[in-house]
Structure formats: C-alpha cells, structure tokens
Design a protein around this motif. Structure first.
Motif, PDB file in Angstrom:
ATOM      1  N   ILE A 175      -5.433  -9.953   4.090  1.00 33.02           N
ATOM      2  CA  ILE A 175      -5.383 -10.166   2.586  1.00 33.02           C
ATOM      3  C   ILE A 175      -3.970 -10.270   2.093  1.00 33.02           C
ATOM      4  O   ILE A 175      -3.639 -10.587   0.642  1.00 33.02           O
ATOM      5  CB  ILE A 175      -6.302  -9.191   1.920  1.00 33.02           C
ATOM      6  N   PHE A 176      -3.026  -9.667   2.849  1.00 35.94           N
ATOM      7  CA  PHE A 176      -1.615  -9.603   2.417  1.00 35.94           C
ATOM      8  C   PHE A 176      -0.773 -11.033   1.916  1.00 35.94           C
ATOM      9  O   PHE A 176       0.250 -11.231   1.694  1.00 35.94           O
ATOM     10  CB  PHE A 176      -0.945  -8.538   3.401  1.00 35.94           C
ATOM     11  N   TRP A 177      -1.614 -11.827   2.677  1.00 31.76           N
ATOM     12  CA  TRP A 177      -0.978 -13.366   2.609  1.00 31.76           C
ATOM     13  C   TRP A 177      -1.783 -14.293   1.576  1.00 31.76           C
ATOM     14  O   TRP A 177      -1.788 -15.326   1.443  1.00 31.76           O
ATOM     15  CB  TRP A 177      -0.903 -13.940   3.686  1.00 31.76           C
ATOM     16  N   TYR A 234      -5.592  -1.390 -12.881  1.00 29.97           N
ATOM     17  CA  TYR A 234      -6.814  -0.574 -12.547  1.00 29.97           C
ATOM     18  C   TYR A 234      -6.401   0.880 -12.022  1.00 29.97           C
ATOM     19  O   TYR A 234      -7.297   1.721 -12.797  1.00 29.97           O
ATOM     20  CB  TYR A 234      -7.527  -1.213 -11.718  1.00 29.97           C
ATOM     21  N   SER A 235      -5.645   1.029 -11.396  1.00 26.13           N
ATOM     22  CA  SER A 235      -5.059   2.383 -11.347  1.00 26.13           C
ATOM     23  C   SER A 235      -4.627   3.280 -12.409  1.00 26.13           C
ATOM     24  O   SER A 235      -4.683   4.556 -12.505  1.00 26.13           O
ATOM     25  CB  SER A 235      -3.930   2.512 -10.059  1.00 26.13           C
ATOM     26  N   ARG A 289      -0.663 -13.490  -4.727  1.00 27.45           N
ATOM     27  CA  ARG A 289      -1.123 -12.163  -4.559  1.00 27.45           C
ATOM     28  C   ARG A 289      -0.351 -11.105  -5.534  1.00 27.45           C
ATOM     29  O   ARG A 289      -0.942 -10.083  -5.901  1.00 27.45           O
ATOM     30  CB  ARG A 289      -0.462 -11.601  -3.063  1.00 27.45           C
ATOM     31  N   TYR A 290       0.466 -11.614  -6.504  1.00 27.41           N
ATOM     32  CA  TYR A 290       1.466 -10.971  -7.386  1.00 27.41           C
ATOM     33  C   TYR A 290       0.469 -10.776  -8.502  1.00 27.41           C
ATOM     34  O   TYR A 290       0.412  -9.564  -9.206  1.00 27.41           O
ATOM     35  CB  TYR A 290       2.615 -11.423  -7.900  1.00 27.41           C
ATOM     36  N   ILE A 291      -0.510 -11.476  -8.897  1.00 27.38           N
ATOM     37  CA  ILE A 291      -1.587 -11.290  -9.852  1.00 27.38           C
ATOM     38  C   ILE A 291      -2.645  -9.993  -9.265  1.00 27.38           C
ATOM     39  O   ILE A 291      -2.874  -9.177 -10.249  1.00 27.38           O
ATOM     40  CB  ILE A 291      -2.467 -12.500 -10.100  1.00 27.38           C
ATOM     41  N   TYR A 292      -3.017 -10.208  -8.102  1.00 29.72           N
ATOM     42  CA  TYR A 292      -3.805  -9.128  -7.602  1.00 29.72           C
ATOM     43  C   TYR A 292      -3.130  -7.834  -7.656  1.00 29.72           C
ATOM     44  O   TYR A 292      -3.474  -6.641  -7.951  1.00 29.72           O
ATOM     45  CB  TYR A 292      -4.332  -9.362  -6.227  1.00 29.72           C
ATOM     46  N   ILE A 293      -1.780  -7.644  -7.207  1.00 25.44           N
ATOM     47  CA  ILE A 293      -0.795  -6.392  -7.415  1.00 25.44           C
ATOM     48  C   ILE A 293      -0.876  -6.051  -8.905  1.00 25.44           C
ATOM     49  O   ILE A 293      -1.089  -4.782  -9.238  1.00 25.44           O
ATOM     50  CB  ILE A 293       0.648  -6.723  -6.965  1.00 25.44           C
ATOM     51  N   LEU A 294      -0.700  -7.347  -9.693  1.00 24.94           N
ATOM     52  CA  LEU A 294      -0.885  -6.417 -11.168  1.00 24.94           C
ATOM     53  C   LEU A 294      -2.117  -5.859 -11.491  1.00 24.94           C
ATOM     54  O   LEU A 294      -2.091  -4.956 -12.272  1.00 24.94           O
ATOM     55  CB  LEU A 294      -0.183  -7.503 -12.225  1.00 24.94           C
ATOM     56  N   ILE A 345       5.675   3.114 -12.725  1.00 22.48           N
ATOM     57  CA  ILE A 345       5.627   3.844 -11.483  1.00 22.48           C
ATOM     58  C   ILE A 345       4.455   3.225 -10.441  1.00 22.48           C
ATOM     59  O   ILE A 345       4.710   2.916  -9.385  1.00 22.48           O
ATOM     60  CB  ILE A 345       5.517   5.250 -11.518  1.00 22.48           C
ATOM     61  N   LEU A 346       3.274   3.275 -11.010  1.00 22.66           N
ATOM     62  CA  LEU A 346       2.288   2.528 -10.320  1.00 22.66           C
ATOM     63  C   LEU A 346       2.448   1.254  -9.784  1.00 22.66           C
ATOM     64  O   LEU A 346       2.154   0.906  -8.800  1.00 22.66           O
ATOM     65  CB  LEU A 346       0.799   2.551 -11.247  1.00 22.66           C
ATOM     66  N   LEU A 347       2.850   0.429 -10.509  1.00 20.98           N
ATOM     67  CA  LEU A 347       3.025  -0.963 -10.219  1.00 20.98           C
ATOM     68  C   LEU A 347       4.144  -0.990  -9.073  1.00 20.98           C
ATOM     69  O   LEU A 347       4.053  -1.891  -8.217  1.00 20.98           O
ATOM     70  CB  LEU A 347       3.865  -1.713 -11.496  1.00 20.98           C
ATOM     71  N   VAL A 348       5.166  -0.250  -9.304  1.00 26.25           N
ATOM     72  CA  VAL A 348       6.300  -0.263  -8.080  1.00 26.25           C
ATOM     73  C   VAL A 348       5.573   0.444  -6.813  1.00 26.25           C
ATOM     74  O   VAL A 348       5.913  -0.081  -5.606  1.00 26.25           O
ATOM     75  CB  VAL A 348       7.423   0.892  -8.510  1.00 26.25           C
ATOM     76  N   ILE A 349       4.680   1.259  -6.898  1.00 23.00           N
ATOM     77  CA  ILE A 349       3.794   1.610  -5.678  1.00 23.00           C
ATOM     78  C   ILE A 349       3.124   0.541  -4.904  1.00 23.00           C
ATOM     79  O   ILE A 349       3.071   0.489  -3.777  1.00 23.00           O
ATOM     80  CB  ILE A 349       3.122   2.995  -6.137  1.00 23.00           C
ATOM     81  N   VAL A 350       2.418   0.015  -5.841  1.00 22.90           N
ATOM     82  CA  VAL A 350       1.401  -1.030  -5.447  1.00 22.90           C
ATOM     83  C   VAL A 350       2.340  -2.159  -4.861  1.00 22.90           C
ATOM     84  O   VAL A 350       1.876  -2.469  -3.804  1.00 22.90           O
ATOM     85  CB  VAL A 350       0.508  -1.533  -6.881  1.00 22.90           C
ATOM     86  N   ILE A 351       3.257  -2.455  -5.371  1.00 24.65           N
ATOM     87  CA  ILE A 351       4.344  -3.767  -4.841  1.00 24.65           C
ATOM     88  C   ILE A 351       4.655  -3.206  -3.545  1.00 24.65           C
ATOM     89  O   ILE A 351       4.879  -4.049  -2.460  1.00 24.65           O
ATOM     90  CB  ILE A 351       5.341  -4.018  -5.761  1.00 24.65           C
ATOM     91  N   LEU A 352       5.498  -1.802  -3.429  1.00 24.30           N
ATOM     92  CA  LEU A 352       6.099  -1.351  -2.339  1.00 24.30           C
ATOM     93  C   LEU A 352       4.642  -1.331  -1.185  1.00 24.30           C
ATOM     94  O   LEU A 352       5.197  -1.673   0.062  1.00 24.30           O
ATOM     95  CB  LEU A 352       6.587  -0.183  -2.336  1.00 24.30           C
ATOM     96  N   VAL A 353       3.725  -0.896  -1.479  1.00 22.33           N
ATOM     97  CA  VAL A 353       2.552  -0.810  -0.440  1.00 22.33           C
ATOM     98  C   VAL A 353       1.949  -2.035  -0.170  1.00 22.33           C
ATOM     99  O   VAL A 353       2.059  -2.452   1.131  1.00 22.33           O
ATOM    100  CB  VAL A 353       1.442   0.027  -0.924  1.00 22.33           C
ATOM    101  N   TRP A 354       1.743  -2.833  -0.934  1.00 25.08           N
ATOM    102  CA  TRP A 354       1.513  -4.290  -0.623  1.00 25.08           C
ATOM    103  C   TRP A 354       2.403  -5.106   0.331  1.00 25.08           C
ATOM    104  O   TRP A 354       2.113  -5.685   1.258  1.00 25.08           O
ATOM    105  CB  TRP A 354       1.142  -5.043  -1.956  1.00 25.08           C
TER     106      TRP A 354
END
Length: 373
Positions: A30-32, A46-47, A36-41, A72-81
């Motif tokens: 799924i990481f490709w 949601y979080s 994907r940035y829409i899903y990250i947002l 903070i949450l957006l940065v976390i999601v971006i870094l994790v993804w």
C-alpha cells in the motif's frame, strides 16, 4: 455420394513459470499506492478527530493548540508512511538475498518499522518543545504519548499492508494457476493430436508394393493420393478445427486408398447436406471414425461394409455403419474413439456420443459454429 465400388479415399513444451513462495514487498504494497499523500492527510485527520473525541489531548498536561496537535500527527503519519515505504523498497532490492530465505517479508518489514516508529515519535516531540520553548521535564511523557500514536498508526498501516500483500499474492497465484491450467490443457490436446498417425499407412504400403509391378499407372495415382492424405495431416496438425468442406476434400483421397485395398467390399455414402460444409469439426475425425469402423468390422464380398455420413441439422455430424463385428478381434483399446472424444472436450461444450444397436453402430460428433466477420 462416395461409393467405393465405383470409384476409379509430445508433449507440448509449455514450461510452467514457478510461483515464488514469497515475493518481495513493493508493487504489492500500500505504500506505493497512487495519491498516497491524500491518504496520509486523511489518516492524520482521522487520528486528530479520534484524539479530540477521546480527549486524548489533555494527557499532555498542557494546552496544545489544535493546529500544533494536527501538525504533530501529520508529521508522525508522514514519517511512518514514508519510513515504511523505504523499508519495503529495501526489502524489494536486497531482501531476497538477506531475509526472505529465512523470514517472511511482512515479519521483517514490521520489526524494521518499529525503528521508524521510534524516530517518528521523537522528532515531532523535540520539534514542538523547541518551537514552543517548553522545558524538557516532561519529555519522557510526551515521547511515550507520541510513541503510542505512532505505534497505533504503524500497526494500522502494516495490517492494511498485510491484507493488500496477501490479496495480491492470491491474485498472482490465481493468474499463474490459470496459466498452468491453460498450458496443461494445451499439452493434453497436443498429446491427443499427436496420436493421429493412422496405422493404415502400413496397409497402404502393402497395397502399394503389390501395385508397383502389376499396375504402374494405378500405383502412381495411389502414391499421389497417399501424399495428399499426409499433406493434409501435416498441414492441419497444429489446428484445433477445420471446416467440413476441407475434411471432405481430404476424405476423397483417403477413400481412394481404401477403394484400392477393399474394392467392391466397402461403400461410403456421403449424405451430408451442403449447408453444413462451412461448419467445423476436429481435423481427421471422419478419417478416424471410418478407420475405426473398418478395424472392428468384417469387410468382405459376402459382408460388405456400408458407412454413411449424414448430419442432424447443424448440431451433429453422424458416421454410421452396419454392425458385423470381427469374430477374432482381440482386446480393443478404442484409441480412435477416445482420441476424438478427448479432443472434443477441449473444443466444444457438446460431447461425442456413441450408439450401438443390434444391426448398426454410429458416432455423433458435434459441429462447431465459428462466427466469421
């Protein structure tokens, strides 16, 4: 009408592509996924809403602006993804060499992603402390909270990724299985087709050896007709079906060979209606059925064998003969009938049927309808 008394008739090299037990993570990850940035947002949003609903923001021990919390949450999601995407890329490039021989790629991916979770949890906390000029007294608490958010996001993403991975594996396996099934069918069909090596060749040579000295003109014609028979078999060996018209043209040469051998003892009547000539049958099926009738029945002056060809509308072509079985026949393997039945299983939904009465024996082969532009 054909009437003999008055006539002057391996195996497929299909190599199965071996299905790898475990395929590296990349295209089936799924990481490709596109956009994907829409899903990250959306995942960050949601979080954020989930934390507000559960009042999780109060755990920080100080008022945190909603924009900062979402950031903070957006940065976390971006870094994790993105961290997981890099891991999947690394496994795709080097995993087969180092990991996949012993461990499943999803297991390797998950444990490596825990390192990403740690970094994704610490970086936003340190950034917020510096930006808001906070002290480091509660950094452990803040890091644990951030770590909890990051781990939950990572677990969610890895769970979805595992589902995508196994669904992709299932789809690829089904495609390979279908490919193998097709190759297997083709191989079976080829094996059946290669059985068309009529034993009448040996009888034809015996007849020819007697003709050479007695009647050179007839022997010359005999050779020409024999060559036509095998030219047809070679020409249509690779085809699954031929038109009835082409089969009947071939049958004329084959019948000529039989006429020299059996003279007035064998009659073949063609009562096929012209409107079925453009329909299709399996190559050499009429020849095999006539040969089968001759093989199992007496052909003599006292008991001439009569074979009739006719059709039942546009559905079946029938080969019928009077039944006068040989008294000493030995064990019959019915290779001819099995061959035809086997080939028709691959080219038609209808089956070859065999009928036997006290006086007659007849075989019905389906007529194949092929639409042409």
């Amino acid at each position: 009408m054909f009437k003999l008394g008055t006539v002057p008739g391996s195996q497929m090299p299909g190599t199965l592509v071996q299905i790898e037990k475990i395929k590296p993570l990349k295209k089936n990850s799924i990481f490709w996924v596109g956009y994907r940035y829409i899903y990250i947002l959306l995942l960050a949003l949601y979080s954020y809403l989930n934390i507000l609903f559960t009042e999780g923001d109060r755990i920080f021990g100080f008022d945190l602006n909603g924009l900062y919390l979402f950031s903070i949450l957006l940065v976390i999601v971006i870094l994790v993804w993105e961290g997981n995407r890099r891991i999947a890329q690394s496994i795709f490039r080097h995993g087969k060499r180092y990991f996949l021989e012993k461990f499943h790629p999803l297991v390797v991916h998950f444990f490596l992603s825990l390192v990403v979770v740690g970094l994704a949890a610490i970086i936003p906390v340190v950034a917020v402390i510096f930006i808001l000029s906070l002290d480091f007294d509660n950094i452990n608490l803040h890091t644990k909270l951030s770590l909890g958010f990051a781990f939950r996001i990572n677990l969610f993403l890895n769970s979805i990724n595992a589902i995508v991975f196994f669904m992709s594996q299932l789809k690829e396996t089904q495609v390979e299985a279908e490919k193998f099934k097709k190759q297997s069918v083709e191989a079976q069909f080829e094996a059946l087709r290669n059985q068309i090596n009529p034993h009448f060749l040996f009888n034809s040579f015996n007849v020819l050896s007697n003709l050479v000295y007695k009647d050179p003109d007839t022997s010359s014609e005999f050779i020409q007709q024999l060559s036509k028979v095998y030219r047809y078999l070679l020409k249509y060996q690779e085809q699954k079906v031929v038109s009835v018209k082409e089969e009947l043209e071939f049958l004329k040469s084959y019948i000529y060979l039989l006429s020299i051998r059996f003279e007035e003892n064998l009659f073949i009547k063609n009562n096929l209606q012209p409107h079925i000539y453009e329909l299709y049958i399996a190559p050499a099926s009429l020849q095999l059925l006539i040969e089968n009738a001759i093989k199992h029945n007496v052909v003599s002056i006292k008991k001439p064998l009569i074979i009739e060809l006719f059709n039942e509308d546009k559905n079946y072509l029938v080969v019928k003969n009077n039944l006068q079985p040989k008294t000493i026949e030995g064990s019959s393997t019915s290779v001819g009938l099995k061959n035809i039945s086997g080939r028709y299983r691959f080219i038609s939904e209808k089956q070859v049927t065999v009928h036997k009465t006290e006086d007659t024996f007849f075989v019905k082969v389906p007529l194949i309808h092929i639409e042409t532009k």
